[in-house]
Write an enzyme that holds these catalytic residues in place. Structure first.
Site, PDB file in Angstrom:
ATOM      1  CB  ILE A  41      -1.009  -0.037   1.187  1.00 30.06           C
ATOM      2  CG1 ILE A  41      -2.136   0.965   0.974  1.00 30.06           C
ATOM      3  CG2 ILE A  41      -0.323   0.186   2.526  1.00 30.06           C
ATOM      4  CD1 ILE A  41      -2.964   0.741  -0.238  1.00 30.06           C
TER       5      ILE A  41
ATOM      6  CE1 TYR B 134      -4.441   0.484  14.825  1.00 27.76           C
ATOM      7  CE2 TYR B 134      -5.481   0.948  16.931  1.00 27.76           C
ATOM      8  CZ  TYR B 134      -5.542   0.446  15.644  1.00 27.76           C
ATOM      9  OH  TYR B 134      -6.720  -0.084  15.185  1.00 27.76           O
TER      10      TYR B 134
ATOM     11  CE  LYS C 264      -6.487   2.630  12.802  1.00 28.41           C
ATOM     12  NZ  LYS C 264      -6.793   2.236  11.420  1.00 28.41           N
TER      13      LYS C 264
END
Ligand code: AKB
Length: 310
Positions: free
Chosen positions: A52, A140, A144
């Site tokens: 990605i 993380y 986000k």
């Protein structure tokens, strides 16, 4: 209308693919993964292997298949991200940036899964509001929050129809999650059935929001189909279906497996992450703006998990 799913062989992706195929037809669904290929019988028009972080390769796939909607699920989860913060930033942030850039050029809608991890130790823990203080203490969580803001930015600045949900821990029996703080709520089922005992890495009274996968999949599809004029938030909706502790989950499992035992060996990293997250989110905005309504509570989820795993 063509749909593309990144992270297609992961915990959410492997269940979103057949659901999209059912709604839109298998010939309208393209799976994108990195290391693993989807099962041979997965109903998709094509599988493309892609890192990605490679924007040019993503652009080619989106152009070739005339993609209208990208469900961007490829990401590292909280615990594995704490172990490899640089890699987590690279995959979680550059991956999303590439998706939004390609969506801007090719006028695609985007689905982005945020998380309870987007909240931090200073966020109100009970009835966590939709709009509140977000200063997460994990890489993380930082990825986000930045992801939520980037989606809003692309929506405002370029008109990209980017929508998203703040998922709680997701419980499913098809594909294991791998690397999350809420993974105990999945592992416990196999351990209960095989060994009648489970050693939990979170404390007995650690309360977190959770959701059964069929509700999570329905929520993604419902949000992406929602009439944009009804949405005030577009992105990062709080959603939850149940909120429990390891002790309460074990008690519910014991109703089906009376000799099941749980004991505790705390992992300080994952306990620290869990302690920084909300215990129960307020998801009224999702309920009002696009009709969010979960089908599974704790007893219904446990019965269904055990039925399928047996
Ligand atoms: C994790 O535990 O990392 C995920 C999440 C709640 O975002 N399941």
């Amino acid at each position: 209308m063509m749909h593309l799913v990144t992270g297609a062989t992961g915990q959410i992706g492997s269940e979103l693919l057949p659901a999209l195929a059912e709604v839109y037809g298998a010939d309208h669904v393209i799976a994108v993964g990195h290391r693993r290929e989807p099962a041979a019988d997965m109903p998709v028009a094509a599988y493309c292997s892609l890192d990605i972080r490679d924007q040019a390769a993503l652009k080619k796939i989106v152009a070739k298949h005339r993609i209208a909607c990208i469900y961007h699920l490829a990401a590292l989860l909280s615990a594995v991200a704490e172990a490899r913060p640089q890699l987590a930033w690279d995959i979680n942030m550059n991956g999303l940036f590439n998706v939004l850039e390609v969506a801007r050029e090719h006028q695609c809608a985007v689905f982005f899964p945020s998380s309870i991890g987007a909240f931090g130790p200073n966020t109100p823990k009970i009835d966590t509001p939709q709009d509140t203080l977000q200063r997460p203490s994990t890489v993380y969580g930082i990825s986000k929050v930045a992801g939520e803001l980037l989606c809003d930015y692309y929506q405002r600045r370029y008109g990209v129809d980017a929508r998203g949900l703040r998922f709680p821990g997701l419980i499913s029996y098809r594909t294991p999650p791998g690397g999350g703080t809420t993974d105990y709520a999945v592992e416990i089922f196999a351990a209960a059935l095989q060994n009648r005992r489970y050693q939990c890495f979170l404390k007995a009274d650690t309360q977190l929001d959770m959701m059964y996968m069929p509700d999570a999949i329905a929520a993604i599809i419902q949000l992406m189909q929602a009439n944009p004029s009804e949405l005030q938030h577009h992105n990062a909706f709080n959603i939850t279906a149940m909120s429990f502790t390891p002790e309460q989950l074990a008690a519910e499992i014991r109703k089906h497996i009376p000799d099941f035992n749980i004991d505790y060996r705390i992992d300080p990293i994952r306990q620290g992450i869990a302690d920084s997250w909300p215990a129960h989110m307020d998801d009224q905005a999702a309920r009002k703006e696009w009709g969010w309504q979960p089908r599974y509570d704790l007893p219904a989820m446990v019965s269904d998990m055990l039925l399928h795993m047996r």
